[in-house]
Scaffold this active site. Sequence first.
Site, PDB file in Angstrom:
ATOM      1  N   LYS A   1       0.862  -1.183   0.000  1.00 40.08           N
ATOM      2  CA  LYS A   1       0.000   0.000   0.000  1.00 40.08           C
ATOM      3  C   LYS A   1       0.895   1.229   0.000  1.00 40.08           C
ATOM      4  CE  LYS A   1      -3.686   2.318   2.532  1.00 40.08           C
ATOM      5  NZ  LYS A   1      -4.596   2.226   3.688  1.00 40.08           N
TER       6      LYS A   1
ATOM      7  N   LYS B   1      -2.151  -1.490  -3.772  1.00 40.40           N
ATOM      8  CA  LYS B   1      -3.017  -0.312  -3.719  1.00 40.40           C
ATOM      9  C   LYS B   1      -2.177   0.944  -3.802  1.00 40.40           C
ATOM     10  CE  LYS B   1      -6.439   1.948  -0.750  1.00 40.40           C
ATOM     11  NZ  LYS B   1      -7.158   1.951   0.532  1.00 40.40           N
TER      12      LYS B   1
HETATM   13 ZN    ZN Z   1      -5.562   3.569   7.958  1.00 39.72          ZN
END
Ligand code: ZN
Length: 318
Positions: free
Chosen positions: A191, A244
């Site tokens: 992420k 992501k």
């Molecule tokens: Zn968070």
Amino acid sequence: MSAFPTTRLRRLRRTDSLRALVRETALSLDDVVMPLFACPGEGVVRPVEGLPAIAQRSVDELVREAGALASAGVRAVLLFGIPEEKDDEGSGAWDADGIVQRALRALRAEAPGLTLLTDVCLCEYTDHGHCGVLEGDTVANDETIELLARTAVSHVDAGADAVCPSDMMDGRVGAIREVLPETPIVSYAAKYASAFYGPFREVAESTPAFGDRRGYQMDPANVREALRECALDLDEGADVVMVKPALPYLDVIRTVRERFDCPVWAYQVSGEYAMVRAAVAAGHLEEPRAALETLTAIKRAGAGTIVTYWAGDLARWL
Ligand SMILES: [Zn+2]
């Protein structure tokens, strides 16, 4: 391969059905997950301007929306919560009667066929908006992962089918695996500290009060580090690794796909959705075509499943 004129690649592009027969990547409703945002109240639907799929909904409205998604053929939703109150440790995240837990119980009862995934993080629940508890100005890793594990357990107790830790603390997957040996863990393994989360932060009310998340989310410049993150999360017991955002990180998705044999997911984030919607509103792009092209690109790069705000629309478009 023999050269032109023996080989003519246009032969297989002549008709719709020829193109369909040789198509390498197909989108299906089995491959998408719709994010949903639960908020307090009754009869509340609070959309973000121009982004209809990104709306806060009270539990009753969420149940209605989830029912509509399920009957359209969407199989899974990913739940986020906006609590009544926030505090410095984010205790609303693991409250047995918290907003996500209430939504889970209602959805479990009203939409039994739907697969319920939950985002596990503290940023929607902390008054400072960071993804964990603070020690001075930094997020304290080891204290935070205990609270994330507690949050994951409360989600499973309320009916979650799988939990998705998104905080980017070290060791969070292991901490959750220790207390939930049977639950699938979809780890937001890679992420990135991205500029594309803007509309989400508005709807999830999770903008950090100070600083940013670069002390725990990944540097957009790195791909080898993403492989280390995935390897560690799989070692700790993750079942699925997720990248992501998606579109600006197609190379990361591809590299992760080639390196690991587990399911690889991607999260097409709010900024990716907003970017296309804005271009559509301005008359520069056509929505179904542009949206489908981005989803196809993400799948072609190697994501088996895509979390996307177009999941509901996809049901109509396919
Ligand atoms: Zn968070």
